[in-house]
Design an enzyme around this catalytic site. Structure first.
Site, PDB file in Angstrom:
ATOM      1  N   ASN A 107     -18.042  31.224 -15.442  1.00 31.11           N
ATOM      2  CA  ASN A 107     -17.724  31.343 -16.867  1.00 31.11           C
ATOM      3  C   ASN A 107     -16.298  31.804 -17.127  1.00 31.11           C
ATOM      4  O   ASN A 107     -15.525  31.161 -17.841  1.00 31.11           O
ATOM      5  CB  ASN A 107     -18.693  32.317 -17.541  1.00 31.11           C
ATOM      6  CG  ASN A 107     -20.102  31.789 -17.584  1.00 31.11           C
ATOM      7  OD1 ASN A 107     -20.755  31.668 -16.555  1.00 31.11           O
ATOM      8  ND2 ASN A 107     -20.593  31.480 -18.765  1.00 31.11           N
ATOM      9  N   ASP A 137     -25.177  32.744 -10.543  1.00 30.35           N
ATOM     10  CA  ASP A 137     -25.940  33.181 -11.713  1.00 30.35           C
ATOM     11  C   ASP A 137     -26.511  32.017 -12.506  1.00 30.35           C
ATOM     12  O   ASP A 137     -27.428  32.202 -13.317  1.00 30.35           O
ATOM     13  CB  ASP A 137     -25.062  34.023 -12.636  1.00 30.35           C
ATOM     14  CG  ASP A 137     -24.692  35.363 -12.024  1.00 30.35           C
ATOM     15  OD1 ASP A 137     -25.548  35.946 -11.341  1.00 30.35           O
ATOM     16  OD2 ASP A 137     -23.559  35.815 -12.221  1.00 30.35           O
ATOM     17  N   MET A 182     -28.956  39.821  -8.478  1.00 33.97           N
ATOM     18  CA  MET A 182     -27.878  39.753  -9.441  1.00 33.97           C
ATOM     19  C   MET A 182     -28.394  39.068 -10.710  1.00 33.97           C
ATOM     20  O   MET A 182     -29.440  38.425 -10.705  1.00 33.97           O
ATOM     21  CB  MET A 182     -26.682  39.003  -8.855  1.00 33.97           C
ATOM     22  CG  MET A 182     -25.973  39.759  -7.739  1.00 33.97           C
ATOM     23  SD  MET A 182     -24.519  38.855  -7.124  1.00 33.97           S
ATOM     24  CE  MET A 182     -23.934  39.964  -5.853  1.00 33.97           C
ATOM     25  N   ARG A 184     -26.473  39.483 -14.665  1.00 33.19           N
ATOM     26  CA  ARG A 184     -25.978  40.414 -15.679  1.00 33.19           C
ATOM     27  C   ARG A 184     -26.680  40.219 -17.024  1.00 33.19           C
ATOM     28  O   ARG A 184     -27.154  41.164 -17.638  1.00 33.19           O
ATOM     29  CB  ARG A 184     -24.470  40.209 -15.845  1.00 33.19           C
ATOM     30  CG  ARG A 184     -23.776  41.119 -16.817  1.00 33.19           C
ATOM     31  CD  ARG A 184     -22.291  40.819 -16.846  1.00 33.19           C
ATOM     32  NE  ARG A 184     -21.673  41.052 -15.547  1.00 33.19           N
ATOM     33  CZ  ARG A 184     -21.186  42.229 -15.157  1.00 33.19           C
ATOM     34  NH1 ARG A 184     -21.238  43.260 -15.961  1.00 33.19           N
ATOM     35  NH2 ARG A 184     -20.645  42.359 -13.966  1.00 33.19           N
ATOM     36  N   GLU A 240     -30.573  42.727 -12.189  1.00 35.78           N
ATOM     37  CA  GLU A 240     -29.805  43.958 -12.381  1.00 35.78           C
ATOM     38  C   GLU A 240     -29.550  44.276 -13.853  1.00 35.78           C
ATOM     39  O   GLU A 240     -29.328  45.428 -14.220  1.00 35.78           O
ATOM     40  CB  GLU A 240     -28.462  43.845 -11.654  1.00 35.78           C
ATOM     41  CG  GLU A 240     -27.585  42.701 -12.159  1.00 35.78           C
ATOM     42  CD  GLU A 240     -26.313  42.502 -11.361  1.00 35.78           C
ATOM     43  OE1 GLU A 240     -26.062  43.300 -10.443  1.00 35.78           O
ATOM     44  OE2 GLU A 240     -25.569  41.544 -11.657  1.00 35.78           O
ATOM     45  N   ARG A 293     -25.557  35.673  -1.907  1.00 37.11           N
ATOM     46  CA  ARG A 293     -24.563  34.642  -2.206  1.00 37.11           C
ATOM     47  C   ARG A 293     -23.786  34.191  -0.977  1.00 37.11           C
ATOM     48  O   ARG A 293     -22.899  33.342  -1.094  1.00 37.11           O
ATOM     49  CB  ARG A 293     -23.588  35.141  -3.271  1.00 37.11           C
ATOM     50  CG  ARG A 293     -22.615  36.213  -2.805  1.00 37.11           C
ATOM     51  CD  ARG A 293     -21.787  36.735  -3.954  1.00 37.11           C
ATOM     52  NE  ARG A 293     -20.702  37.606  -3.476  1.00 37.11           N
ATOM     53  CZ  ARG A 293     -19.995  38.397  -4.275  1.00 37.11           C
ATOM     54  NH1 ARG A 293     -20.250  38.432  -5.570  1.00 37.11           N
ATOM     55  NH2 ARG A 293     -19.025  39.147  -3.780  1.00 37.11           N
TER      56      ARG A 293
END
EC number: 2.7.1.90
Length: 400
Positions: A107, A137, A182, A184, A240, A293
């Site tokens: 992003n 993600d 992971m 966010r 997370e 990852r």
């Protein structure tokens, strides 16, 4: 007049990011590109400090070895650009006669690519800017999924199976193992653990908590207590970034990164302590951290191949003189075999947005993923990589 190419890797590394890099290099080489192909060492840092490496001289063998090497081969760097940085980047690109600019990232990186494209246009400099998606993600819009996600999803789902086999090794075990992934703002990675659900043994319970849906501690503790009484193990997967009903992070003891974003992590430890204190149930936790990852030995062959082909198609867009666009994956509608095509989308339609899990893909009552999610994610984890070994360990390739 010949010109040169610049390739930048940005953001967090993945297991397959180097496949997009080599896809670009191979795409240029196969089209008889006669300029120099540069890689920015350390991502945007290399651009700002004119620290480049020539990729034109990589042998076919070296390029091939990079395809099974995880991590960012060129290096990466998190840095919030200011106006002076953009001016410096355009100066550096002009000085080195760069006309093709490929930016591999997620992003934030697509935002940087757009900023560079805008700055070049403002300066009247003829520059082709192509964004190449990368993100474990899977929260980047404009593409069905992002390279890196499939391999991480496979790693996490496999981890759930491995943990389950460990837990059921003990007779009448009824413990809780918490796996923190992971994620966010989105739960694509946590949700991927549901791909293991149908293969769990020993009557184990799988609970998945994602940031898109508020987390309720009371309901969670009730489910854990019931399973404990029934002599059932529980694997609790938490992204997370899970949040309470009021939007507050479940674990909000935070520091901040170079981009001003909160550094997440620690929710699994918080949940363990809360479960033991309030439910009196023994729990343990583990964080997948960078393993999720960077594991090439558990990478998805589908993910590897798509990352490479995105690099190839990025070159085709550049040759067709498209600029300010990202190359993306489009899933073909079919009731039979999974297939994708490659599309372009303006960077202006990508930046500042995130792709969330559709609400109807999550079962809020059972706290797990529905079949729609599994149908989406399952094809992306298919296929295995055969990683060459030496003395029992993988052989990786470095370029810097």
């Amino acid at each position: 007049m010949s010109f040169n190419t610049m390739i930048v890797q940005s953001g967090g590394p993945t297991a397959v990011i180097n496949n997009s890099l080599i896809g670009i290099v191979d795409g240029l080489t196969n089209h008889s590109f006669d300029g120099e192909i540069y890689g920015a060492v350390g991502g945007i840092y290399g651009l700002l400090h004119e620290d480049f490496i020539s990729l034109s001289s990589l042998s076919a063998s070296e390029r091939y070895q990079l395809r099974w090497t995880p991590g960012a081969a060129l290096g990466t760097w998190r840095h919030k650009l200011i106006e002076a940085d953009l001016e410096k980047i355009i100066q550096v690109l002009k000085k080195n006669q760069i006309r093709y600019f490929f930016y591999i990232g997620g992003n934030g990186s697509m935002n940087v690519a757009k900023m560079v494209d805008d700055a070049a246009k403002h300066a009247g400099y003829e520059l082709i800017v192509i964004g190449v998606p990368k993100s474990i993600d899977n929260d980047l819009i404009g593409t069905d999924h992002t390279p890196g996600y499939g391999s991480t999803a496979k790693f996490l789902a496999t981890s759930v199976l491995d943990v389950n086999m460990d837990m059921i090794s003990y007779p009448e075990s009824n413990g809780v193992t918490i796996i923190e992934t992971m994620g966010r703002h989105t739960g694509w990675l946590a949700g991927a653990c549901s791909l293991a659900e149908d293969y769990l043994q020993g009557n184990s319970q799988l609970l998945i908590y994602i940031p898109e849906v508020p987390f309720h501690m009371e309901t969670c503790l009730e489910k854990l207590t019931n399973a404990h009484k029934e002599k059932r193990n529980t694997i609790l997967v938490a992204a997370e970034g899970i949040r309470k009903e009021n939007g507050q992070l479940v674990c909000d003891d935070l520091a901040y990164d170079a981009l001003g974003r909160p550094k997440l992590g620690g929710v699994s430890s918080y949940l363990k302590d809360t479960i033991e204190e309030q439910a009196d149930i023994k729990a343990r936790y583990m964080t997948a951290s960078v393993w999720q990852r960077s594991s090439m030995t558990l990478a998805s062959k589908t993910d590897v191949d798509e990352a490479y082909k995105l690099g190839i198609h990025a070159v085709l867009l550049a040759h067709a003189a498209y600029s300010g666009v990202m190359v993306g994956l489009k899933r073909e509608e079919s009731d039979e075999d999974y297939d994708v095509s490659y599309q372009k989308i303006p960077l202006s339609q990508v930046v500042g947005k995130e792709k969330f899990i559709p609400e109807n893909w999550y079962n809020q009552k059972e706290n797990t993923m529905k079949k729609e999610f599994k149908s989406y994610a399952s094809p992306i984890i298919q296929g295995e990589m055969v990683v060459p070994m030496k003395e029992g360990l993988p052989i990786y390739q470095r370029v810097i």
